[in-house]
Design an enzyme around this catalytic site. Structure first.
Site, PDB file in Angstrom:
ATOM      1  CG  HIS A  23      -2.100  -0.866   1.173  1.00 31.49           C
ATOM      2  ND1 HIS A  23      -2.784  -1.279   2.288  1.00 31.49           N
ATOM      3  CD2 HIS A  23      -2.729  -1.426   0.116  1.00 31.49           C
ATOM      4  CE1 HIS A  23      -3.783  -2.075   1.916  1.00 31.49           C
ATOM      5  NE2 HIS A  23      -3.758  -2.169   0.620  1.00 31.49           N
ATOM      6  CG  HIS A  79      -9.848  -7.326  -3.430  1.00 29.40           C
ATOM      7  ND1 HIS A  79     -10.521  -6.136  -3.454  1.00 29.40           N
ATOM      8  CD2 HIS A  79      -8.762  -7.135  -2.621  1.00 29.40           C
ATOM      9  CE1 HIS A  79      -9.866  -5.255  -2.689  1.00 29.40           C
ATOM     10  NE2 HIS A  79      -8.801  -5.831  -2.191  1.00 29.40           N
ATOM     11  CD  GLU A  81      -5.861  -2.979  -2.213  1.00 29.25           C
ATOM     12  OE1 GLU A  81      -6.493  -3.763  -1.489  1.00 29.25           O
ATOM     13  OE2 GLU A  81      -5.161  -2.052  -1.758  1.00 29.25           O
ATOM     14  CG  ASP A  83      -2.984  -6.586  -3.597  1.00 32.44           C
ATOM     15  OD1 ASP A  83      -3.927  -5.857  -3.955  1.00 32.44           O
ATOM     16  OD2 ASP A  83      -2.989  -7.231  -2.527  1.00 32.44           O
ATOM     17  CG  HIS A 145      -9.419  -4.444   2.619  1.00 36.77           C
ATOM     18  ND1 HIS A 145      -8.535  -3.404   2.535  1.00 36.77           N
ATOM     19  CD2 HIS A 145      -9.105  -5.267   1.586  1.00 36.77           C
ATOM     20  CE1 HIS A 145      -7.688  -3.594   1.529  1.00 36.77           C
ATOM     21  NE2 HIS A 145      -8.011  -4.723   0.937  1.00 36.77           N
ATOM     22  CG  ASP A 164      -7.029  -8.690   0.493  1.00 35.04           C
ATOM     23  OD1 ASP A 164      -6.059  -9.228  -0.072  1.00 35.04           O
ATOM     24  OD2 ASP A 164      -7.435  -7.554   0.185  1.00 35.04           O
ATOM     25  CE1 TYR A 192      -3.042  -8.899   4.390  1.00 31.70           C
ATOM     26  CE2 TYR A 192      -5.246  -9.188   5.269  1.00 31.70           C
ATOM     27  CZ  TYR A 192      -4.402  -8.978   4.199  1.00 31.70           C
ATOM     28  OH  TYR A 192      -4.928  -8.829   2.945  1.00 31.70           O
ATOM     29  CG  HIS A 225      -1.965 -11.083   0.383  1.00 35.93           C
ATOM     30  ND1 HIS A 225      -1.163 -10.635  -0.651  1.00 35.93           N
ATOM     31  CD2 HIS A 225      -3.037 -10.258   0.393  1.00 35.93           C
ATOM     32  CE1 HIS A 225      -1.744  -9.590  -1.222  1.00 35.93           C
ATOM     33  NE2 HIS A 225      -2.880  -9.347  -0.618  1.00 35.93           N
TER      34      HIS A 225
HETATM   35 FE1  FEO Z   1      -7.001  -5.662  -0.782  1.00 33.69          FE
HETATM   36 FE2  FEO Z   1      -4.555  -7.957  -1.208  1.00 33.69          FE
HETATM   37  O1  FEO Z   1      -5.626  -6.511  -1.673  1.00 33.69           O
END
Ligand code: FEO
Length: 396
Positions: A23, A79, A81, A83, A145, A164, A192, A225
């Site tokens: 981030h 998701h 995002e 990543d 999230h 996530d 996390y 992750h």
């Molecule tokens: Fe919310 Fe691993 O991205």
């Protein structure tokens, strides 16, 4: 490189051993991370999530060694995002008409990121997709999230792909929870949760209850992750329920910054007072200017109370303390208590400013703030010890 999780499911992601911040610079990743992408080869072939953009070429090149890309029937973007969606532009260049399954919010955000009109197919909770001998069941996980976050469950193999949720920024070639160091694993899972999911804790509880009511057997939780939970996967669900429920340990954390060690001496004397009143409580001290901010948030997450100290400078507080208070306010901690302290030379606003900002962050003030003139003398240190004792007594 790819490895088999079951006969029909493979991990095709990227382990990022070098990653030290995530981030931007908002999340420290002392142990690296991984971007987990999964390939399901039933009668239909399904790709779940991709990897972060800098690894897109490597990812697609490796994916081609595992599967002919033209065999992919569906891409699922749990998701949006970057990543997880970062390799979509390179991948979709090769297979532009393959549908991308995602939530309605996911389609909007992916378009916002990449400005491409891919073939989006939107799903809602309870929607299913038959892929041959097995079925995929979608579950929206709004605000866990991001607005588009979601899970997908694979029948037969009983795998919950949770994106996530239940993840950790934790690089390991071992890949499974039963093989890695348990202390490292839980430290990263807790960090996390504390830093990313704390603001959404009420939603975490509701979503887990909703998923448990579906009564789906879960043999593996495969997050996006870190390692996969295959040994007693319910353990991390139970932990999440605890963490989401105003979690605290018997810990009081003192965070501060200092210029000429006056506020540091106050912190140490307050700790002495706490220890004298309660020898069992775990008192921890962190100088904010020298401590990783996400590690600090993790320690506050574990605390039943915390004290925040700064000397007064320019009628304000030191910048490291101001930054920590901004993070604390964003966390939306529930059920924690706090107090402020600080040394001063003439105007002496720091303790009151800290207290105001804590209150603005809805943290309960356990005791009015303490301030001490200049470098604390014997009386000043005595008042700090008494301050610590009062706080410890009130928390018993
Ligand atoms: Fe919310 Fe691993 O991205």
């Amino acid at each position: 490189m790819a490895f088999k999780i079951t006969d029909q499911v493979s991990w095709v992601g990227k382990i990022d051993w070098e990653l030290r911040s995530f981030h931007g610079d908002e999340y420290s990743t002392h142990r690296g991370s991984s971007y987990n992408s999964y390939l399901i080869e039933d009668e239909k072939t399904v790709l779940i999530d991709t990897v972060w953009g800098p690894f897109a070429h490597e990812y697609v090149k490796n994916l081609k060694k595992t599967i002919d890309l033209n065999k992919i029937d569906y891409v699922i973007a749990l998701h949006s995002e970057s990543d997880h969606s970062g390799a979509l532009p390179i991948l979709m260049n090769e297979i532009p008409s393959v549908p991308i399954y995602c939530t309605a919010a996911g389609a909007k955000i992916i378009k916002g990121h990449y400005h491409q009109d891919w073939n989006f197919v939107e799903y809602k909770t309870g929607d299913t997709l038959d892929i041959g001998s097995k079925q995929l069941v979608f579950v929206e996980a709004k605000m866990l999230h991001w607005p588009d976050s979601s899970f997908v469950y694979l029948t037969g193999d009983n795998i919950l792909f949770s994106n996530d949720a239940f993840g950790q920024h934790y690089a390991s070639e071992l890949m499974y929870n039963d093989l890695v160091d348990q202390g490292e694993l839980y430290q990263e899972a807790l960090k996390y949760y504390a830093n990313i999911l704390t603001p959404f804790s009420p939603l975490v509880t509701r979503k887990i209850d909703e998923v448990l009511k579906l009564n789906l057997p879960v043999d593996i939780i495969a997050p996006s992750h870190g390692i996969l939970w295959r040994d007693d996967p319910a353990q991390i669900i139970k932990k999440y329920l605890q963490w989401a429920d105003q979690y605290q340990e018997n810990q009081i954390t003192i965070i501060y910054d200092t210029m000429w060690n006056g506020t540091k001496r106050m912190a140490e004397a307050i700790a002495e007072g706490i220890k004298a009143a309660d020898p069992i409580v775990d008192v921890k001290l962190y100088n904010l200017a020298h401590t990783d901010k996400n590690d600090v948030i993790t320690e506050l997450f574990k605390s039943k109370a915390f004290l925040v100290g700064s000397p007064t400078i320019n009628r304000g507080i030191l910048s490291a303390v101001a930054a920590a208070l901004e993070l604390i306010a964003g966390m939306g901690f529930k059920g924690k208590k706090a107090a402020s302290f600080g040394s001063y030379g003439w105007s002496g606003e720091s303790s009151a400013i800290i207290q105001e900002r804590l209150q603005a962050g809805k943290i309960e003030i356990i005791e009015p703030g303490l301030k001490v003139l200049w470098n604390p003398d014997a009386d000043g240190l005595k008042s700090c010890r008494e301050f610590g004792q009062i706080i410890a007594d009130k928390l018993k």
